[in-house]
Write a protein that holds these residues in place. Structure first.
Motif, mmCIF file in Angstrom:
data_model
loop_
_atom_site.group_PDB
_atom_site.id
_atom_site.type_symbol
_atom_site.label_atom_id
_atom_site.label_comp_id
_atom_site.label_asym_id
_atom_site.label_seq_id
_atom_site.Cartn_x
_atom_site.Cartn_y
_atom_site.Cartn_z
ATOM 1 N N LEU A 18 41.045 63.272 40.286
ATOM 2 C CA LEU A 18 40.162 62.784 39.230
ATOM 3 C C LEU A 18 40.460 61.315 38.943
ATOM 4 C CD1 LEU A 18 40.579 65.814 36.785
ATOM 5 C CD2 LEU A 18 38.501 65.262 38.080
ATOM 6 N N GLY A 19 39.527 60.655 38.295
ATOM 7 C CA GLY A 19 39.772 59.290 37.832
ATOM 8 C C GLY A 19 39.638 58.227 38.912
ATOM 9 N N ILE A 20 40.662 57.397 39.051
ATOM 10 C CA ILE A 20 40.622 56.251 39.958
ATOM 11 C C ILE A 20 40.341 56.683 41.395
ATOM 12 C CG2 ILE A 20 41.986 54.402 40.988
ATOM 13 C CD1 ILE A 20 41.140 53.791 38.126
ATOM 14 N N THR A 66 40.544 53.679 31.935
ATOM 15 C CA THR A 66 39.732 53.011 30.923
ATOM 16 C C THR A 66 38.458 52.477 31.577
ATOM 17 O OG1 THR A 66 40.712 50.831 31.316
ATOM 18 C CG2 THR A 66 41.853 52.285 29.758
ATOM 19 N N ASP A 67 37.544 51.989 30.773
ATOM 20 C CA ASP A 67 36.329 51.373 31.320
ATOM 21 C C ASP A 67 36.693 50.173 32.198
ATOM 22 O OD1 ASP A 67 34.743 53.213 30.052
ATOM 23 O OD2 ASP A 67 34.302 51.930 28.315
ATOM 24 N N HIS A 68 37.719 49.451 31.784
ATOM 25 C CA HIS A 68 38.211 48.298 32.548
ATOM 26 C C HIS A 68 38.654 48.750 33.944
ATOM 27 C CE1 HIS A 68 40.473 44.570 33.312
ATOM 28 N NE2 HIS A 68 41.547 45.300 33.593
ATOM 29 N N GLY A 69 39.424 49.801 34.006
ATOM 30 C CA GLY A 69 39.902 50.306 35.283
ATOM 31 C C GLY A 69 38.785 50.857 36.145
ATOM 32 N N ARG A 70 37.844 51.554 35.524
ATOM 33 C CA ARG A 70 36.712 52.103 36.267
ATOM 34 C C ARG A 70 35.883 50.989 36.906
ATOM 35 N NH1 ARG A 70 35.182 57.359 35.141
ATOM 36 N NH2 ARG A 70 36.437 58.413 33.551
ATOM 37 N N ARG A 71 35.578 49.973 36.105
ATOM 38 C CA ARG A 71 34.718 48.889 36.583
ATOM 39 C C ARG A 71 35.363 48.130 37.743
ATOM 40 N NH1 ARG A 71 34.558 46.584 32.273
ATOM 41 N NH2 ARG A 71 35.925 44.778 32.582
ATOM 42 N N TRP A 72 36.638 47.795 37.584
ATOM 43 C CA TRP A 72 37.329 47.042 38.631
ATOM 44 C C TRP A 72 37.519 47.883 39.894
ATOM 45 C CZ3 TRP A 72 39.123 42.095 39.449
ATOM 46 C CH2 TRP A 72 38.916 41.196 38.413
ATOM 47 N N THR A 73 37.810 49.160 39.729
ATOM 48 C CA THR A 73 37.979 50.031 40.893
ATOM 49 C C THR A 73 36.685 50.124 41.683
ATOM 50 O OG1 THR A 73 39.687 51.328 39.769
ATOM 51 C CG2 THR A 73 38.618 52.347 41.671
ATOM 52 N N TRP A 74 35.591 50.333 40.980
ATOM 53 C CA TRP A 74 34.293 50.446 41.656
ATOM 54 C C TRP A 74 33.956 49.155 42.404
ATOM 55 C CZ3 TRP A 74 30.943 54.577 42.144
ATOM 56 C CH2 TRP A 74 29.706 54.278 42.738
ATOM 57 N N ASN A 75 34.118 48.027 41.723
ATOM 58 C CA ASN A 75 33.753 46.745 42.335
ATOM 59 C C ASN A 75 34.624 46.415 43.545
ATOM 60 O OD1 ASN A 75 31.784 46.432 40.395
ATOM 61 N ND2 ASN A 75 32.985 45.065 39.103
ATOM 62 N N ILE A 76 35.922 46.650 43.418
ATOM 63 C CA ILE A 76 36.833 46.303 44.510
ATOM 64 C C ILE A 76 36.654 47.240 45.697
ATOM 65 C CG2 ILE A 76 39.272 46.339 45.172
ATOM 66 C CD1 ILE A 76 39.884 45.020 42.490
ATOM 67 N N SER A 77 36.517 48.537 45.442
ATOM 68 C CA SER A 77 36.306 49.479 46.536
ATOM 69 C C SER A 77 35.002 49.159 47.270
ATOM 70 C CB SER A 77 36.283 50.916 46.012
ATOM 71 O OG SER A 77 36.177 51.843 47.068
ATOM 72 N N SER A 78 33.969 48.831 46.528
ATOM 73 C CA SER A 78 32.680 48.473 47.142
ATOM 74 C C SER A 78 32.821 47.223 47.997
ATOM 75 C CB SER A 78 31.628 48.237 46.060
ATOM 76 O OG SER A 78 31.397 49.390 45.292
ATOM 77 N N ALA A 79 33.493 46.212 47.454
ATOM 78 C CA ALA A 79 33.649 44.947 48.182
ATOM 79 C C ALA A 79 34.462 45.143 49.460
ATOM 80 C CB ALA A 79 34.313 43.914 47.276
ATOM 81 N N LEU A 80 35.532 45.929 49.386
ATOM 82 C CA LEU A 80 36.359 46.164 50.566
ATOM 83 C C LEU A 80 35.587 46.940 51.630
ATOM 84 C CD1 LEU A 80 39.786 47.065 48.916
ATOM 85 C CD2 LEU A 80 39.255 45.026 50.241
ATOM 86 N N ALA A 81 34.822 47.926 51.193
ATOM 87 C CA ALA A 81 34.036 48.716 52.143
ATOM 88 C C ALA A 81 33.040 47.834 52.884
ATOM 89 C CB ALA A 81 33.309 49.846 51.407
ATOM 90 N N LYS A 82 32.425 46.916 52.175
ATOM 91 C CA LYS A 82 31.447 46.018 52.793
ATOM 92 C C LYS A 82 32.110 45.039 53.760
ATOM 93 C CE LYS A 82 28.264 46.309 48.871
ATOM 94 N NZ LYS A 82 27.704 45.607 47.686
ATOM 95 N N ARG A 83 33.397 44.786 53.569
ATOM 96 C CA ARG A 83 34.139 43.878 54.460
ATOM 97 C C ARG A 83 34.768 44.610 55.639
ATOM 98 N NH1 ARG A 83 35.854 38.854 52.353
ATOM 99 N NH2 ARG A 83 34.297 38.133 50.852
ATOM 100 N N GLY A 84 34.545 45.913 55.758
ATOM 101 C CA GLY A 84 35.042 46.649 56.911
ATOM 102 C C GLY A 84 36.370 47.345 56.720
ATOM 103 N N PHE A 85 36.917 47.318 55.502
ATOM 104 C CA PHE A 85 38.155 48.044 55.230
ATOM 105 C C PHE A 85 37.848 49.530 55.034
ATOM 106 C CE2 PHE A 85 39.256 43.753 54.055
ATOM 107 C CZ PHE A 85 40.601 43.629 54.372
ATOM 108 N N THR A 86 38.760 50.383 55.446
ATOM 109 C CA THR A 86 38.668 51.807 55.143
ATOM 110 C C THR A 86 39.506 52.087 53.909
ATOM 111 O OG1 THR A 86 38.331 52.454 57.450
ATOM 112 C CG2 THR A 86 39.190 54.134 55.964
#
Length: 376
Positions: free
Chosen positions: A156-158, A129-149
């Motif tokens: 497809l999808g998530i 859903t749009d909810h899942g897309r938005r949260w996935t993008w934000n969390i993956s971005s935040a983790l990447a910036k904190r040094g997580f792989t």
């Protein structure tokens, strides 16, 4: 001297010998070379190996030349690790079914393999859903910036969103495939595949040329769970493969986090079930980052030995019950994995769990996230 990898390859050609039995053979004999040349009586002593399977082993290995197999295999599969290699991912060594051969393409980061760089898996439905897309993008971005792989499955999808957000934020991501590392599936993910290969790494337990097969993807999910300290299930209906990943993560003692949503949302049903079973809810991005930031590094940046005990230099109260001492001696001031304690103490996991609880109640140890224990 014959390359040890030749025996991992040769054993993988024996029918009915999978990752679990291979690990048992390795632990029992010390090397797969010794196992290869073991007598039928010696093979019968290994748990899960006996009767007709021993007959199959004896018959099949008589037709195989490990050294020749490896030479031929290298022509199409130049890059792969086996559990006997120093660079094999440490966390995978601790699961019951480590891939006998782990193929790779891309840029190797030994910090990831040694447990210095924390890996977090992000999985979910192919139709978010749009909810899942938005949260996935934000969390993956935040983790990447904190040094997580970020680890996911290139689906497809998530999965795709998690990989793309990580790369967009300048992070490293790992794609674990259910095909050979040279087979792109789905085919329209070629640009993403190439970006991951350039800035991250592609992994698979299947040799080059292996096509998509629905029976392979559940096995792929155990590798995602095994590689990571924590698994994030962003959205998952009740029949989602992401729940298979979560089940493996639970079996391996990994932390599981999941994104809540309304019970009316089909894509959230699996996530709500995980919460009911004890998974942590993802409520705020900052809170999740704080919890994941508490995940410690592995004990030592070197290969975990499955074949010999590590002698922990710790002082113990000799008045304790001998089994409590046996467990306590496997725990140091550095975080120690539950599976490592079980392996080194040579006691049943259920018994170790009870002994750890007793040691914690008596103030000798403390439990940390990810089924890890540390001396106080």
């Amino acid at each position: 001297m014959i390359d040890p990898r030749s025996y991992w390859l040769a054993w993988s050609k024996i029918p009915k010998i999978g990752p679990v039995l291979l690990k048992r053979l390795w632990q029992h004999f010390g090397t797969l070379q010794q196992a290869w040349h073991a007598s039928a009586d010696a093979l019968n002593e290994v748990e899960g190996v006996g009767g007709k399977l021993v007959e199959i082993i004896v018959k099949e290995r008589s037709h195989l030349d490990p050294a020749q197999l490896l030479t031929e295999h290298w022509q199409k599969n130049p890059n792969f690790w086996t559990p006997s290699d120093q660079d094999y991912p440490q966390l995978l060594l601790e699961i019951p079914s480590p891939p006998p051969l782990l193929y790779y393409r891309g840029r190797v980061d030994l910090g990831e393999n040694q447990g210095i760089t924390p890996l977090v898996g992000i999985v979910g439905t192919r139709s978010p859903t749009d909810h899942g897309r938005r949260w996935t993008w934000n969390i993956s971005s935040a983790l990447a910036k904190r040094g997580f792989t970020i680890v996911s499955g290139l689906a497809l999808g998530i999965d795709r969103i998690a990989h793309e957000a990580c790369l967009k934020s300048g992070g490293r991501t790992i794609a674990v495939l259910g095909t050979g590392v040279d087979v792109i599936y789905p085919s329209n993910h070629r640009p993403l595949y190439e970006a991951i290969q350039e800035k991250g790494i592609i992994l698979s337990e299947y040799p080059s040329g292996s096509p998509p097969d629905k029976t392979k993807f559940p096995a792929r999910n155990r590798i995602i769970a095994g590689l990571c300290r924590a698994i994030l299930v962003m959205e998952a209906p009740m029949q989602s493969g992401a729940l298979i990943t979560a089940r493996y993560a639970n079996e391996f003692g990994r932390d599981i986090y999941t994104l809540p949503n309304s019970p009316d949302v089909v894509e959230a049903e699996g996530c709500l079930r995980l919460i009911h079973q004890g998974a942590e809810m993802i409520i705020k991005e900052e809170e999740l980052l704080e919890m994941l930031g508490a995940i410690p590094q592995l004990d030592q940046p070197q290969q975990v030995s499955l074949l010999s005990e590590t002698k922990a230099v710790v002082e113990v109260n000799l008045d304790l019950d001998p089994k409590l001492i046996q467990v306590l001696q496997r725990i140091s001031a550095q975080p120690t994995l539950f599976d490592t304690i079980v392996s080194q103490s040579q006691l049943p996991a259920s018994e170790v769990s009870g002994l750890l609880l007793q040691l914690e109640l008596e103030g000798y140890i403390m439990q940390l996230p990810g089924m890890r224990y540390q001396r106080k």
